[in-house]
Write an enzyme that holds these catalytic residues in place. Structure first.
Site, PDB file in Angstrom:
ATOM      1  N   SER A  67       6.917  -1.642  -2.022  1.00  0.00           N
ATOM      2  CA  SER A  67       6.790  -0.187  -1.897  1.00  0.00           C
ATOM      3  C   SER A  67       8.146   0.497  -2.023  1.00  0.00           C
ATOM      4  O   SER A  67       9.186  -0.073  -1.707  1.00  0.00           O
ATOM      5  CB  SER A  67       6.176   0.183  -0.545  1.00  0.00           C
ATOM      6  OG  SER A  67       4.883  -0.357  -0.410  1.00  0.00           O
TER       7      SER A  67
HETATM    8  N1  SAH Z   1       4.198  -4.295   2.242  1.00  0.00           N
HETATM    9  C1  SAH Z   1       4.454  -4.767   0.899  1.00  0.00           C
HETATM   10  C2  SAH Z   1       3.757  -3.899  -0.129  1.00  0.00           C
HETATM   11  C3  SAH Z   1       3.159  -4.719  -1.195  1.00  0.00           C
HETATM   12  S1  SAH Z   1       2.040  -3.869  -2.258  1.00  0.00           S
HETATM   13  C4  SAH Z   1       5.929  -4.917   0.620  1.00  0.00           C
HETATM   14  O1  SAH Z   1       6.740  -4.436   1.430  1.00  0.00           O
HETATM   15  O2  SAH Z   1       6.318  -5.556  -0.358  1.00  0.00           O
HETATM   16  C5  SAH Z   1       0.473  -4.115  -1.457  1.00  0.00           C
HETATM   17  C6  SAH Z   1       0.051  -5.526  -1.221  1.00  0.00           C
HETATM   18  O3  SAH Z   1      -1.288  -5.476  -0.717  1.00  0.00           O
HETATM   19  C7  SAH Z   1       0.003  -6.425  -2.450  1.00  0.00           C
HETATM   20  O4  SAH Z   1       0.790  -7.557  -2.230  1.00  0.00           O
HETATM   21  C8  SAH Z   1      -1.479  -6.792  -2.592  1.00  0.00           C
HETATM   22  O5  SAH Z   1      -1.701  -8.105  -3.073  1.00  0.00           O
HETATM   23  C9  SAH Z   1      -1.966  -6.636  -1.157  1.00  0.00           C
HETATM   24  N2  SAH Z   1      -3.421  -6.434  -1.025  1.00  0.00           N
HETATM   25  C10 SAH Z   1      -4.258  -5.732  -1.824  1.00  0.00           C
HETATM   26  N3  SAH Z   1      -5.528  -5.794  -1.357  1.00  0.00           N
HETATM   27  C11 SAH Z   1      -5.489  -6.564  -0.230  1.00  0.00           C
HETATM   28  C12 SAH Z   1      -6.473  -7.019   0.702  1.00  0.00           C
HETATM   29  N4  SAH Z   1      -7.776  -6.708   0.567  1.00  0.00           N
HETATM   30  N5  SAH Z   1      -6.078  -7.795   1.722  1.00  0.00           N
HETATM   31  C13 SAH Z   1      -4.767  -8.135   1.893  1.00  0.00           C
HETATM   32  N6  SAH Z   1      -3.787  -7.750   1.045  1.00  0.00           N
HETATM   33  C14 SAH Z   1      -4.137  -6.969  -0.012  1.00  0.00           C
END
Ligand code: SAH
Length: 217
Positions: A67
């Site tokens: 993010s």
């Molecule tokens: N907090 C992270 C943001 C990553 S983007 C960071 O700091 O890097 C959002 C993430 O949510 C992705 O890695 C994606 O794979 C995950 N995601 C999407 N749908 C999901 C679900 N149903 N359960 C768990 N994770 C999920």
């Protein structure tokens, strides 16, 4: 894992980014302090070191993104974390936000549905000295064996507020969740005032990768 080297140049760039976030209106100095401490460049592949301290989201593996720093700051600020609180994070991704929550003293439970990200985030988080409980699986269901949570943070764009997550929020607890399909989501704050009494506030538009269900890739 990239080389864990944090040079003066990295530190300088990081300080500049934090100053920028403060100028953009982030007020919680504890949140800014945690972000000043954690080397964001560790969470990007080494080819992108120069970009790690720009206020931008960035591609990580499995078609996902780390993010944007402003988004991490705003979501964390909205959580109003106190040390020792139990926090459930949906979307471990790179693990950066997880580390920010840990640095603020939270007891963190985090779920990721992409195996590749689940696998790579672990050693890095560990190397930084943080000890969240990590799970590979579907965040829509939350983690009922560990519920209720003081706070729940969703870091992917949800089409709706999942009932299971809401049910795992403590009375007095708060969930921060970006809701909306398409390119932008509304940042929603939900406070469980009483069992069935949920207070909702909106905090502007943000852009997230989608929260996917079990079947989607
Ligand atoms: N907090 C992270 C943001 C990553 S983007 C960071 O700091 O890097 C959002 C993430 O949510 C992705 O890695 C994606 O794979 C995950 N995601 C999407 N749908 C999901 C679900 N149903 N359960 C768990 N994770 C999920």
């Amino acid at each position: 894992m990239t080389n864990l080297i944090d040079t003066y140049r990295h530190k300088g760039l990081r300080k500049r980014l934090i100053d920028e976030l403060r100028e953009m209106g982030v007020k919680d100095e504890k949140v800014l302090g945690a972000m000043l401490k954690i080397p964001r460049h560790y969470f990007l592949s080494s080819a992108f070191l120069e970009f790690a301290y720009e206020n931008k989201a960035f591609s990580i593996a499995a078609g996902q993104t780390i993010s944007q720093p402003m988004t991490v700051a705003r979501q964390t600020e909205l959580l109003e974390l106190k040390a020792g609180e139990k926090v459930l994070e949906i979307g471990t991704g790179s693990g950066y936000q997880t580390c920010v929550l840990c640095e603020l003293g939270a007891r963190v439970y985090t779920i990721e549905r992409q195996k590749e990200l689940y696998d790579t985030a672990g050693p890095l988080i560990q190397a930084l000295g943080y000890r969240p409980q990590r799970f590979f699986g579907d965040g829509y269901k939350g983690k009922s064996p560990f519920a209720p949570f003081d706070k729940i943070l969703v870091t992917c764009g949800a089409p709706f507020v999942p009932e299971d997550l809401l049910a795992q929020l403590k009375i007095g607890g708060k969930m921060i969740i970006p809701v909306g399909e398409g390119n932008t989501q509304k940042m929603i704050e939900l406070v469980r005032v009483q069992d069935k009494d949920i207070l909702t506030r909106e905090h502007g538009d943000f852009a997230f990768v989608p929260m996917l269900n079990d079947k989607a890739r």
